[in-house]
Design an enzyme around this catalytic site. Structure first.
Site, short mmCIF file in Angstrom:
data_model
loop_
_atom_site.label_atom_id
_atom_site.label_comp_id
_atom_site.label_asym_id
_atom_site.label_seq_id
_atom_site.Cartn_x
_atom_site.Cartn_y
_atom_site.Cartn_z
N THR A 308 32.99 56.86 43.66
CA THR A 308 32.27 57.80 42.80
C THR A 308 31.78 58.99 43.60
O THR A 308 31.81 60.13 43.13
CB THR A 308 31.08 57.09 42.13
OG1 THR A 308 31.57 56.04 41.31
CG2 THR A 308 30.27 58.05 41.28
N GLU A 309 31.33 58.73 44.81
CA GLU A 309 30.77 59.80 45.63
C GLU A 309 31.84 60.76 46.16
O GLU A 309 31.65 61.98 46.15
CB GLU A 309 29.99 59.21 46.81
CG GLU A 309 28.68 58.55 46.43
CD GLU A 309 27.62 59.57 46.02
OE1 GLU A 309 27.89 60.78 46.05
OE2 GLU A 309 26.52 59.15 45.63
N SER A 310 32.95 60.24 46.65
CA SER A 310 33.89 61.11 47.38
C SER A 310 35.35 60.94 47.03
O SER A 310 36.20 61.64 47.59
CB SER A 310 33.73 60.84 48.89
OG SER A 310 34.16 59.51 49.19
#
Length: 457
Positions: A308-310
């Site tokens: 989700t972050e990267s």
């Protein structure tokens, strides 16, 4: 003796009142030379998505960044004061509590009697938020027969007036803000749950960076002018602000700030699992396995957070400046032991993120249910611990359980984008785009379950 004591007390009171009056007059006559002499520009603003907010422990906001740039151009330090609303902005400025309002303050004739409006003049208006496509509305008359969902307040008032002007026929649905915030309504439009809502063009532009499928071109209100402001007794400061805006509106720094808030996509696209057949989620699965043990997490949950972050891209830099596989803000990553220059190193990023999660496990140690604790931690990872603490305080105030996520603290995370709630005395961290944090938690936990189904080991 008593008479002399009374006279003495009266004299003391008079001297105090005289001193206070003199101090107030001195503050109200502060202009550019005095600001440069003391080396500090005191700026007033309010919490909001375009002015100032706290994101992952970092101060952010378009107006905040412009105020920083302006202060640097004067060679002075910026001191920020956050107040409740526009009325308090004006009162605080006139009373000498600040030097400059860095906020899009509506320009009115009554305010011109006591303020000098300065800097860039912005034009704001209300727009219909709808999805792009061949059936997009292009004229207000096309609103007849359409269902439009809005919160109570100025948007509902404008729609009602427009409905009367058109001879009625707009189906207006008033949605209480504790049922769905303005940002949630925009999300619903993007997802197709509803077709139309209303927002200011500024808020609509920001939301379009989260939802590129939105059309925000149909204007339904008259233009309103707004800008920064100073006291009437600060004409030199007003001139400096005008000059700075005029000379820097096309500068790289100014454009970078505008692009960060109004253009950069806040939700980069994501790819699928690397190879479900071979039992791989990413190239970093071994690192997720290694470090997830330290916090007692399933490694697939940690992988879901990284995705989700990267999107498993260690070189990505977010619109806010977060870096690396786990998208930690630079100050946070350095505090967690990541050497400068190593922010993009996958193992350093994962190791630091796990340290951060371990510290939050202690912070949320009173949450007995492990699944619930995970959700609190994910919310804090996305928004910052302070915003989650605010939502917990709100939950307790309104009779809900501060240690339960679903329907309790999650409800108030969503409401932290509404003034009534983020300005509540129990909140210390102001505005939050709560719908993002709520979605963040749901997406990561749901994807982790999907990973567990596909990747057994």
């Amino acid at each position: 003796m008593k008479r002399y004591a009374t006279r003495y007390l009266y004299l003391i009171i008079c001297l105090c009142l005289f001193a206070c009056k003199g101090e107030k007059e001195e503050k109200s006559h502060v202009d550019l030379p005095q600001i440069k002499e003391k080396g500090e520009l005191v700026v007033l603003t309010v919490n909001g998505s375009t002015s100032y907010f706290n994101y992952r422990g970092e101060p952010m906001g378009f107006q905040y960044e412009l105020a920083q740039q302006f202060a640097r151009s004067l060679g002075v330090e910026l001191k920020l004061k956050i107040v409740k609303d526009e009325s308090e902005l004006v009162d605080s400025l006139i009373q000498g509590a600040g030097d400059l309002i860095a906020y899009n303050l509506t320009i009115t004739n009554p305010l011109k009697d006591s303020l000098i409006f300065c800097g860039e003049e912005n034009i704001t208006h209300q727009v219909i938020v709808q999805r792009k496509g061949k059936n997009v509305l292009k004229d207000v008359t096309q609103l007849l027969g359409k269902e439009i969902y809005v919160n109570p307040g100025p948007f509902h008032t404008r729609l009602s007036n427009l409905n009367n002007e058109l001879g009625e026929g707009i189906d207006i649905h008033e949605v209480p803000s504790d049922t769905a915030t303005a940002e949630e309504l925009i999300t619903w439009v993007s997802e197709g749950t509803i077709d139309y809502t209303v927002a200011t063009n500024e808020i609509a532009r920001i939301n379009r960076t989260y939802y590129p499928n939105l059309d925000i071109n149909l204007v339904i209100s008259f233009d309103q002018r707004s800008s920064w402001a100073v006291r009437k007794t600060s004409p030199l400061l007003a001139e400096a602000a005008d000059k700075w805006h005029r000379e820097n509106i096309n500068s790289a720094e100014f454009k970078a700030s505008a692009r960060r808030y109004f253009e950069l996509n806040k939700r980069p696209s994501h790819g699928p699992i690397l190879s479900a057949k071979d039992g791989k989620i990413s190239h970093y699965d071994d690192l997720f396995r290694k470090y997830a043990r330290q916090i007692g997490w399933d490694w697939r949950l940690l992988a879901s957070l990284a995705y989700t972050e990267s999107n498993f891209n260690p070189k990505v830099v977010s619109w806010a400046g977060a870096r690396g596989l786990m998208q930690l803000m630079p100050a946070t990553s350095h505090a967690l032991g990541v050497p400068k220059g190593k922010e993009d190193d996958p193992e350093e990023s994962i190791k630091a993120a796990v340290k951060y999660i371990a510290s939050m496990q202690k912070t949320f140690g009173r949450i007995s249910e492990k699944d619930d604790q995970v959700k609190f931690i994910l919310a804090a990872y996305n928004a910052g611990i302070g915003h989650v603490m605010d939502a917990m305080a709100l939950a307790e105030k309104y009779g809900r359980n501060r240690y339960v996520w679903e329907h309790n603290v999650a409800h108030f995370i969503l409401l932290k984008s509404e003034k009534e709630y983020y300005q509540d005395p129990v909140c210390r961290n102001g505005y939050l785009r709560g719908s993002d944090t709520y979605r963040f938690v749901r997406e990561i936990t749901a994807r982790a379950e999907y990973y567990k189904e596909k990747i057994k080991s």
